[in-house]
Design an enzyme around this catalytic site. Structure first.
Site, PDB file in Angstrom:
ATOM      1  N   GLU A  85       0.811  -1.213   0.000  1.00  0.00           N
ATOM      2  CA  GLU A  85       0.000   0.000   0.000  1.00  0.00           C
ATOM      3  C   GLU A  85       0.853   1.278   0.000  1.00  0.00           C
ATOM      4  O   GLU A  85       0.568   2.218  -0.742  1.00  0.00           O
ATOM      5  CB  GLU A  85      -0.921   0.008   1.220  1.00  0.00           C
ATOM      6  CG  GLU A  85      -2.027  -1.029   1.189  1.00  0.00           C
ATOM      7  CD  GLU A  85      -3.148  -0.660   0.223  1.00  0.00           C
ATOM      8  OE1 GLU A  85      -3.155   0.482  -0.286  1.00  0.00           O
ATOM      9  OE2 GLU A  85      -4.005  -1.525  -0.020  1.00  0.00           O
ATOM     10  N   SER A  86       1.859   1.313   0.845  1.00  0.00           N
ATOM     11  CA  SER A  86       2.585   2.582   1.039  1.00  0.00           C
ATOM     12  C   SER A  86       4.093   2.447   1.009  1.00  0.00           C
ATOM     13  O   SER A  86       4.788   3.461   1.156  1.00  0.00           O
ATOM     14  CB  SER A  86       2.184   3.184   2.393  1.00  0.00           C
ATOM     15  OG  SER A  86       2.668   2.369   3.464  1.00  0.00           O
TER      16      SER A  86
END
Length: 213
Positions: A85-86
């Site tokens: 995700e990040s």
């Protein structure tokens, strides 16, 4: 009372080999099973310590462990989601407005009582609880990851993983990372102790026969 060894010494018998144990069939039609000792068990504390050592070098390891434990999911799964995700960037903001390590949409953050979705501990806690809820709802990790990426409504609409290129790339990426991390935290099972029993090959009345199916 005569001991089992005394009985065996006085009666003709047949030994039936079957995996890790033996069945002794005596002339009195009784059966005596000699079990191998049980393998030593790996304790939960040993498993947790193995996880800490294997995952400790990853970013935000202690916060992810705490959030995963509170949310009831594997820390390896939360690590895999955060990486996808990040890339472990706590200040990440997506073009769609997803925030922080677990890329929470503002509405999802509010649903789990998080006012500052860029604060790592709160972000991870909400992300772990959201994953747990999706797993419980869909009953499958891959479907839960599909819903995490594309939304639960899309998974229900298509009856499975939505035909979105992003989701179809995301789910294998996360699951492969999840499985790879799990392998690094696995403990090898302790060796089985040697059996205290020994078969005597010089006894003509003691022979090995095939166990019937």
């Amino acid at each position: 009372m005569r001991s089992l060894l005394a009985i065996l010494a006085s009666l003709p018998l047949t030994v039936v080999a079957g995996g890790a144990d033996y069945v002794l069939r005596l002339d009195d039609r009784a059966q005596y099973r000699l079990y191998q000792p049980e393998s030593p068990r790996i304790s939960d504390a040993e498993r947790r310590e193995a996880r800490r050592q294997a995952l400790g070098s990853l970013p935000f390891s202690s916060q992810i462990e705490a959030a995963a434990e509170a949310g009831g999911i594997d820390p390896e799964l939360l690590h895999a989601v955060v990486q996808a995700e990040s890339a472990y960037n706590p200040r990440a903001v997506s073009p769609k407005g997803a925030l922080g390590l677990a890329q929470l949409m503002p509405s999802t953050a509010r649903m789990y009582g998080v006012s500052d979705a860029l604060e790592p501990a709160n972000n991870l806690r909400a992300g772990a609880r959201h994953l747990r809820d999706l797993i419980d709802h869909f009953g499958d990790v891959r479907l839960a990851l599909s819903a995490y990426n594309a939304g639960a409504g899309a998974v229900r609409k298509y009856g499975g993983m939505p035909p979105y290129a992003e989701t179809q790339a995301y789910v294998p990426k996360v699951t492969e990372r999840y499985e790879a991390l799990k392998k690094t935290t696995e403990l090898a099972p302790p060796p089985v102790p040697p059996s205290p029993y020994r078969l005597r090959g010089d006894d003509l009345e003691l022979r090995l026969v095939q166990r019937p199916d």
